[in-house]
Design a protein around this motif. Structure first.
Motif, PDB file in Angstrom:
ATOM      1  N   LYS A 266     -19.437  64.752 -12.723  1.00  0.00           N
ATOM      2  CA  LYS A 266     -19.890  65.802 -11.808  1.00  0.00           C
ATOM      3  C   LYS A 266     -19.197  67.136 -12.105  1.00  0.00           C
ATOM      4  CE  LYS A 266     -22.197  65.626  -8.791  1.00  0.00           C
ATOM      5  NZ  LYS A 266     -21.900  65.256  -7.389  1.00  0.00           N
TER       6      LYS A 266
ATOM      7  N   SER B 236     -29.248  75.842  -7.037  1.00  0.00           N
ATOM      8  CA  SER B 236     -28.483  74.931  -6.186  1.00  0.00           C
ATOM      9  C   SER B 236     -28.048  73.706  -6.986  1.00  0.00           C
ATOM     10  CB  SER B 236     -29.305  74.492  -4.967  1.00  0.00           C
ATOM     11  OG  SER B 236     -30.486  73.807  -5.369  1.00  0.00           O
TER      12      SER B 236
ATOM     13  N   GLY C 263     -26.651  69.502  -6.799  1.00  0.00           N
ATOM     14  CA  GLY C 263     -26.626  68.275  -6.014  1.00  0.00           C
ATOM     15  C   GLY C 263     -26.254  67.100  -6.894  1.00  0.00           C
ATOM     16  N   THR C 264     -26.480  65.898  -6.380  1.00  0.00           N
ATOM     17  CA  THR C 264     -26.166  64.664  -7.106  1.00  0.00           C
ATOM     18  C   THR C 264     -27.457  63.994  -7.540  1.00  0.00           C
ATOM     19  OG1 THR C 264     -24.148  64.366  -5.808  1.00  0.00           O
ATOM     20  CG2 THR C 264     -24.997  62.441  -6.978  1.00  0.00           C
TER      21      THR C 264
ATOM     22  N   ASN D 265     -25.098  65.013 -12.164  1.00  0.00           N
ATOM     23  CA  ASN D 265     -25.434  66.316 -11.614  1.00  0.00           C
ATOM     24  C   ASN D 265     -26.937  66.493 -11.481  1.00  0.00           C
ATOM     25  OD1 ASN D 265     -22.640  67.667 -11.772  1.00  0.00           O
ATOM     26  ND2 ASN D 265     -22.942  66.905 -13.857  1.00  0.00           N
ATOM     27  N   ARG D 266     -27.322  67.221 -10.474  1.00  0.00           N
ATOM     28  CA  ARG D 266     -28.711  67.619 -10.298  1.00  0.00           C
ATOM     29  C   ARG D 266     -28.725  69.130 -10.067  1.00  0.00           C
ATOM     30  NH1 ARG D 266     -32.966  68.577  -6.664  1.00  0.00           N
ATOM     31  NH2 ARG D 266     -34.930  67.536  -7.217  1.00  0.00           N
TER      32      ARG D 266
ATOM     33  N   GLN E 250     -30.832  72.481  -9.692  1.00  0.00           N
ATOM     34  CA  GLN E 250     -32.195  72.853  -9.309  1.00  0.00           C
ATOM     35  C   GLN E 250     -32.388  74.358  -9.352  1.00  0.00           C
ATOM     36  OE1 GLN E 250     -34.310  71.043  -5.770  1.00  0.00           O
ATOM     37  NE2 GLN E 250     -34.079  73.136  -4.973  1.00  0.00           N
TER      38      GLN E 250
END
Length: 364
Positions: A301, A342, A344-345, A351-352, A354
């Motif tokens: 992460k 942004s 996220g997970t 990692n996500r 966006q």
């Protein structure tokens, strides 16, 4: 003293701020008294702008006494002597019924400052007009300093990196001691990292200075397909999958591809797994005006402090400013397109990232 009394004291013509109703007049006067921009009303007398009214911000911004302002020449008060010709030209445009919009230098009671000037002639074909001044001094000075620092630092860093790399290469040819070779390898890696920073800084400079078309439009699905083909060749050990609908157009330029390539490269290079996995997705947001372009991975992460600093959720400090410029490039490019970044997970625990972008008008 109420708004009307204060308005009268400053000698503003009763009909100067008239709207569609008496109550509207009071509201408009209230706005002018509290707006941060300096606003002055003038009457052109023999081509000279004579002050007939002004708001509180004008006095605060320029620092002159009210008595010295009202009824005097606006040009004599705030225009430096060597810029008289420019002011006369602007007054002539106002007298001809044309709106002025220009960055100008004007003198306050204690200094010379830069303003965004808007000159608005009266709509009644009379010799009155309004001048609105927005102080740009601090903003423009910061912009210039940053531009100088950016260009000088990039140039000097690049030169010094080349010098370091050259000496490292010479030393490697002359030394066979294992410990020395390890130290030289570390030095070479540091030089390569510095060189990478200068390249990222250059990419940011190009991305932020390149003018945008009036209606930017690009097929993000076709862009992702090109990026995947290229990434699979460059990183054959990685598994890259896509989930996209048919062609989707977003309000962006080809610069978007460099940003997505940065995210894909980070996802692969920062993943110690023998077979790093990356997912590229495009989703239409409910409502139809926005599109999400997602880069997800199964790697370590991104530290929370780092991505919160980039998104603005945490302040920049001496110890919290991001490890590099890559994510800043992503953020500023997305912002330039009017979008939102942004973090996220991902479903795989990584990692996500966006990128929410506006759908291009008339696009899919």
């Amino acid at each position: 003293m109420d708004v009307d009394d204060r308005h009268e004291k400053r000698g503003v013509r009763e009909d100067a701020y008239t709207l569609s109703s008496g109550r509207g007049t009071v509201r408009f006067r209230h706005l002018l008294e509290h707006i941060q921009d300096a606003v002055v009303e003038f009457e052109l007398v023999g081509g000279e702008p004579i002050v007939r009214g002004f708001n509180a911000s004008f006095v605060e911004t320029f620092g002159y006494d009210e008595e010295a302002v009202l009824g005097g020449s606006l040009n004599d008060l705030i225009v430096p002597s060597w810029l008289t010709e420019e002011a006369t030209e602007l007054d002539g445009r106002t007298d001809a019924g044309m709106v002025n919009y220009r960055v100008v230098r004007r003198q306050t009671a204690d200094s010379l400052r830069e303003f965004l000037y808007r000159g608005i002639p009266s709509a009644d074909d009379d010799p009155f007009g309004f001048a609105i001044y927005t102080d740009l001094t601090d903003t423009r000075r910061k912009e210039r300093r940053l531009e100088v620092l950016n260009r000088l630092l990039r140039h000097n860093l690049r030169n010094q990196v080349n010098v370091i790399a050259g000496y490292v290469e010479l030393l490697e040819e002359q030394h066979e001691n294992q410990h020395t070779m390890e130290l030289l390898a570390c030095l070479a890696e540091a030089a390569e990292n510095l060189n990478g920073l200068t390249q990222e800084a250059g990419a940011i400079d190009r991305a932020l200075s390149e003018p945008l078309p009036e209606e930017p439009r690009v097929d993000c699905v076709a862009m992702l397909e090109r990026l995947v083909d290229r990434s699979r060749e460059e990183f054959p050990h990685a598994v890259i999958r896509t989930q996209t609908p048919s062609g989707v157009h977003v309000a962006a330029t080809e610069r978007l591809e460099a940003v997505l390539a940065q995210l894909v490269e980070n996802a692969i290079l920062h993943n110690p797994a023998a077979e790093p996995r990356v997912w590229l997705e495009v989703h239409r947001v409910a409502g139809g005006d926005w599109v999400d372009v997602v880069v997800a991975d199964d790697g370590p992460k991104i530290p929370v402090m780092e991505h919160e600093t980039v998104t603005g959720d945490s302040p920049i400090t001496a110890t919290s400013h991001g490890a590099g410029l890559g994510l800043w490039l992503v953020r500023w490019t997305v912002q330039r397109f009017g979008g939102v970044l942004s973090f996220g997970t991902s479903d795989a625990g990584g990692n996500r990232v966006q990128l929410r972008l506006r759908r291009a008008d008339g696009g899919s």
